[in-house]
Design a protein around this motif. Structure first.
Motif, PDB file in Angstrom:
ATOM      1  N   PHE A   1      -0.016   9.631  10.546  1.00  0.00           N
ATOM      2  CA  PHE A   1      -0.847   9.272   9.393  1.00  0.00           C
ATOM      3  C   PHE A   1      -1.786  10.423   9.036  1.00  0.00           C
ATOM      4  O   PHE A   1      -2.040  10.687   7.860  1.00  0.00           O
TER       5      PHE A   1
ATOM      6  N   TRP B   1       0.832  -1.199   0.000  1.00  0.00           N
ATOM      7  CA  TRP B   1       0.000   0.000   0.000  1.00  0.00           C
ATOM      8  C   TRP B   1       0.869   1.253   0.000  1.00  0.00           C
ATOM      9  O   TRP B   1       2.023   1.206   0.429  1.00  0.00           O
TER      10      TRP B   1
ATOM     11  N   MET C   1      -0.658  -1.606   9.589  1.00  0.00           N
ATOM     12  CA  MET C   1      -1.511  -0.452   9.363  1.00  0.00           C
ATOM     13  C   MET C   1      -1.241   0.099   7.971  1.00  0.00           C
ATOM     14  O   MET C   1      -0.092   0.189   7.539  1.00  0.00           O
ATOM     15  N   PHE C   2      -2.308   0.462   7.258  1.00  0.00           N
ATOM     16  CA  PHE C   2      -2.113   1.059   5.932  1.00  0.00           C
ATOM     17  C   PHE C   2      -3.293   1.956   5.584  1.00  0.00           C
ATOM     18  O   PHE C   2      -4.384   1.841   6.141  1.00  0.00           O
ATOM     19  N   THR C   3      -3.053   2.873   4.659  1.00  0.00           N
ATOM     20  CA  THR C   3      -4.107   3.722   4.135  1.00  0.00           C
ATOM     21  C   THR C   3      -4.264   3.466   2.642  1.00  0.00           C
ATOM     22  O   THR C   3      -3.288   3.131   1.950  1.00  0.00           O
TER      23      THR C   3
ATOM     24  N   TYR D   1      -7.812   4.519   7.201  1.00  0.00           N
ATOM     25  CA  TYR D   1      -6.819   3.466   7.369  1.00  0.00           C
ATOM     26  C   TYR D   1      -7.463   2.173   7.865  1.00  0.00           C
ATOM     27  O   TYR D   1      -8.591   2.173   8.357  1.00  0.00           O
TER      28      TYR D   1
ATOM     29  N   TYR E   1       1.073   3.934   1.825  1.00  0.00           N
ATOM     30  CA  TYR E   1       1.631   4.176   3.150  1.00  0.00           C
ATOM     31  C   TYR E   1       1.212   3.016   4.042  1.00  0.00           C
ATOM     32  O   TYR E   1       0.060   2.902   4.418  1.00  0.00           O
ATOM     33  N   GLU E   2       2.164   2.147   4.324  1.00  0.00           N
ATOM     34  CA  GLU E   2       1.924   0.924   5.094  1.00  0.00           C
ATOM     35  C   GLU E   2       3.023   0.802   6.146  1.00  0.00           C
ATOM     36  O   GLU E   2       4.208   0.923   5.835  1.00  0.00           O
TER      37      GLU E   2
ATOM     38  N   ALA F   1      -6.069  -0.965  10.459  1.00  0.00           N
ATOM     39  CA  ALA F   1      -5.004  -1.417  11.346  1.00  0.00           C
ATOM     40  C   ALA F   1      -5.453  -2.706  12.008  1.00  0.00           C
ATOM     41  O   ALA F   1      -6.576  -2.774  12.526  1.00  0.00           O
TER      42      ALA F   1
ATOM     43  N   THR G   1      -7.002  10.824   7.630  1.00  0.00           N
ATOM     44  CA  THR G   1      -6.565   9.749   6.733  1.00  0.00           C
ATOM     45  C   THR G   1      -7.329   8.461   7.012  1.00  0.00           C
ATOM     46  O   THR G   1      -7.337   7.976   8.144  1.00  0.00           O
TER      47      THR G   1
END
Length: 362
Positions: free
Chosen positions: A287, A250, A321-323, A300, A252-253, A302, A298
């Motif tokens: 984040f 992802w 965790m990711f967005t 996300y 941002y992960e 998690a 954001t």
């Protein structure tokens, strides 16, 4: 940690978790609810071996109610909710519209074949309300409040793993309408699965391959390598390290590991529990700063990755965790290769993502 158990009008369990020294809570659900029928089953995909949950009864679940009709807010001013108390710290309740339940109304025959494996959807789905404040979020909690949530996750992991038929416990949070969240109140969920999930099964398999090749644990080596290189480390404490994985899927992960390998939340030491809230809250707040001050919070996902209840000692507890937001105003959609083939294409280099998450530190 005081824990109070209550029963909702339709027979579901409700638990209150409070700081030490708090008096036990009382709850009296006055709603005219009838017990619901849980009709889920699990079916095995013969081509992959993965189990798929079929839960058509969930089509009628609550969907984006206005704030003044939120079912997860406390019961106040005569408005009855899922939480029959005027206030609470952390509340955990059985989901009213569960994908899996211990009381299944489905009856299956003995017609299972290699191509048609179907079983009752036995398990449990719980909702974890992080705070009574509707307009808040996990990132707004104090370290003490976040610690109470961690204690609730730990308590439920231990209890749910002991239920008959449960193979794996997964504590997670989805935040943001873009993710698909249908209730805006700050909350997460816990699934007690009657099978080992596909991602966990793949991780256990890879850990076995690594053990056979090196004689060492995959996750210990992975964490040590990231800490030694440092390029993708976002933040670290005495007991925990957060880093962007080398092959992040992802934009941002971030994965967060304790430095000492343990299989699940119940095995964490007091020192590890004490440090985690500060690490996690800082990460969540970063984040929200990734895309600039003029952007909405954001979205996300998690989730805690824990070893299955009865196997998988090689697996190391960690939170991923990711967005799905890849840049301001743009989402990362799972297109043909991701959705169809589970072959991810990342729009942001992991090293750049880690650098950005370090830039937005407080």
């Amino acid at each position: 940690m005081p824990k109070t158990s209550a029963t909702l009008a339709d027979g579901r369990e409700l638990l209150f978790f409070d700081p030490a020294g708090t008096a036990p809570r009382t709850a009296d659900d006055q709603r005219p609810l009838s017990p619901t029928a849980h009709l889920s089953t699990i079916r095995r995909d013969p081509a992959t071996g993965a189990w798929v949950t079929i839960a058509a009864h969930r089509q009628s679940r609550t969907y984006h109610p206005p704030a003044d009709e939120c079912p997860l807010c406390p019961t106040r001013d005569g408005r009855l909710t899922e939480i029959p108390a005027g206030d609470y710290q952390v509340a955990v309740l059985e989901n009213r519209f569960p994908s899996l339940a211990m009381r299944s109304a489905v009856e299956l025959g003995d017609s299972e074949t290699p191509l048609r494996a179907e079983r009752s959807g036995t398990g449990r789905c719980e909702v974890v309300c992080f705070t009574a404040e509707h307009g808040s979020s996990f990132a707004d909690l104090t370290p003490d409040q976040a610690r109470l949530v961690l204690d609730a996750w730990t308590d439920r992991t231990a209890a749910l793993a002991e239920l008959p038929g449960v193979e794996q416990v997964f504590c997670f949070e989805n935040r943001g309408a873009e993710i698909g969240v249908t209730l805006a109140h700050p909350h997460g969920q816990i699934y007690a699965f009657p099978f080992t999930t596909p991602r966990t099964a793949r991780m256990i398999e890879q850990a076995g391959v690594h053990r056979a090749a090196t004689g060492r644990n995959l996750f210990e080596d992975l964490l040590a390598a990231e800490r030694a290189e440092g390029t993708r480390v976002v933040l670290a404490g005495e007991h925990w390290t957060a880093f962007v994985p080398f092959a992040a899927r992802w934009p941002y992960e971030v994965h967060v590991y304790p430095h000492r390998r343990v299989p699940d939340l119940t095995r964490l030491s007091e020192a590890e529990r004490a440090e985690f809230p500060g690490i996690y809250l800082e990460l969540l707040r970063r984040f929200d700063r990734i895309f600039g001050p003029d952007q909405p919070p954001t979205p996300y996902i998690a989730g805690w990755h824990q070893a299955p209840a009865h196997r998988g000692d090689e697996l190391a507890l960690h939170i991923e965790m990711f967005t799905i937001r890849r840049t301001a105003g743009k989402l990362k959609y799972l297109a043909g290769v991701e959705s169809g083939m589970d072959a991810f294409v990342n729009d942001v280099a992991p090293e750049d993502a880690a650098a950005r998450l370090r830039e937005v530190a407080t």
